[in-house]
Scaffold this active site. Structure first.
Site, PDB file in Angstrom:
ATOM      1  N   LYS A 170      -7.831  41.729  53.222  1.00 17.23           N
ATOM      2  CA  LYS A 170      -6.861  42.264  52.256  1.00 17.23           C
ATOM      3  C   LYS A 170      -6.939  43.788  52.201  1.00 17.23           C
ATOM      4  O   LYS A 170      -5.901  44.458  52.096  1.00 17.23           O
ATOM      5  CB  LYS A 170      -7.125  41.675  50.868  1.00 17.23           C
ATOM      6  CG  LYS A 170      -6.181  42.194  49.772  1.00 17.23           C
ATOM      7  CD  LYS A 170      -4.711  41.886  50.063  1.00 17.23           C
ATOM      8  CE  LYS A 170      -3.770  42.500  49.017  1.00 17.23           C
ATOM      9  NZ  LYS A 170      -3.836  41.829  47.726  1.00 17.23           N
ATOM     10  N   LYS A 238      -5.947  51.462  42.939  1.00 16.52           N
ATOM     11  CA  LYS A 238      -7.197  50.703  42.848  1.00 16.52           C
ATOM     12  C   LYS A 238      -7.571  50.087  44.194  1.00 16.52           C
ATOM     13  O   LYS A 238      -8.735  50.125  44.620  1.00 16.52           O
ATOM     14  CB  LYS A 238      -7.045  49.620  41.774  1.00 16.52           C
ATOM     15  CG  LYS A 238      -8.242  48.698  41.579  1.00 16.52           C
ATOM     16  CD  LYS A 238      -8.144  47.404  42.379  1.00 16.52           C
ATOM     17  CE  LYS A 238      -7.006  46.509  41.938  1.00 16.52           C
ATOM     18  NZ  LYS A 238      -7.011  45.215  42.686  1.00 16.52           N
TER      19      LYS A 238
END
Length: 289
Positions: A170, A238
């Site tokens: 990811k 983030k």
């Protein structure tokens, strides 16, 4: 199979609804009970504590924001581990640090709770359509057992390796996405500065080798200067922290990511943290605004 679901926001809510529609017995936990209302109306049950949810679930799925959130939900006082049954499974579908994922899996295993890290890509639209790509880390035999559940949430479920491997995949996905978005923003900004219509330019680029899903989706929003709704920039910010931390640990230089990091930070500093990633074009086209 009884499934517990934690994190019923813009991504988690439609995912949980798909599980209900598939006939699974679903129990949810939400810090804000109003977020769970559509699920309760559709037949889900509500747990007021994480331990209660875990005690009544064979599988607990988490879809929350940050690494610290996952650690608190799964391992914190009164969390999932406090009520989880031996042999049950935790599936974390959040996007968090791979290093933390490995530590969490080890802590769960010490109490005979299995874990898969299964972050997704596809955004809110993919969650609603159940067309997510799911990148999975953990034991292959556990994935085989959980695949019918994950197949209800996405169209592609890929086993990447051991615990944390799903999160590494990811991170790589977010790196490619963000660098691509920066390139699209720069291309459209340059074209506009030279007198081209950004809509026409995007259509031309989509017909050639520069075509990409990022150019298609985010490029359209950039051309329209449409920055809401969408996945908030602060979430990509983030995610890029995770990418850069992973790169430092691996000794891999990511020069393009450093440029994107600067631009995302500028957007957040400007007060645009909740705008869609397409707002990158504001920084590229008018850096002093």
């Amino acid at each position: 199979m009884n499934i517990g679901f934690v994190g019923v926001g813009v991504m988690g809510r439609p995912m949980a609804l798909h599980l209900l529609e598939a006939g699974y017995a679903l129990r949810v936990y939400a810090r804000r009970p109003d977020q769970a209302a559509p699920l309760l109306e559709a037949g889900a049950s509500l747990s007021t504590t994480l331990a209660d949810l875990a005690s009544q679930s064979d599988v607990v799925i988490t879809m929350v924001t940050a690494t610290s959130d996952v650690e608190e939900v799964l391992l914190g006082p009164g969390g999932v581990l406090a009520g989880a049954k031996p042999g049950s499974t935790a599936i974390d579908m959040s996007t968090i640090a791979p290093q933390a994922t490995a530590r969490i899996a080890e802590a769960l295993a010490a109490r005979q709770v299995r874990m898969l890290d299964a972050p997704v890509t596809g955004g809110p639209a993919g969650a609603q359509a159940a067309t997510l790509t799911i990148m999975v880390g953990g034991d292959a035999s556990v994935l085989d057992e959980m695949r019918p559940v994950l197949d209800r949430l996405g169209r592609q479920v890929v086993h990447m390796g051991a615990h944390g491997a799903g999160q590494i995949a990811k991170a790589c996905n977010q790196l490619a996405l963000l660098v691509n978005a920066e390139g699209v923003a720069e291309a459209l900004a340059l074209g506009a500065r030279c007198g081209l219509d950004p809509h026409t330019l995007r259509q031309a680029l989509l017909g050639g080798i520069a075509a990409s899903r990022v150019l298609d989706v985010f490029g359209e929003r950039m051309a329209q200067r449409r920055f809401t709704p969408g996945m908030a920039t602060r979430l990509y910010d983030k995610d890029l922290d995770i990418v850069l931390d992973l790169a430092r640990e691996a000794g891999q230089q990511l020069p393009a990511a450093i440029v994107v990091r600067k631009h995302l930070d500028e957007l957040v500093t400007r007060g645009d943290a909740d705008k869609d990633l397409a707002a990158l074009i504001q920084i590229v086209a008018h850096p002093s605004e």
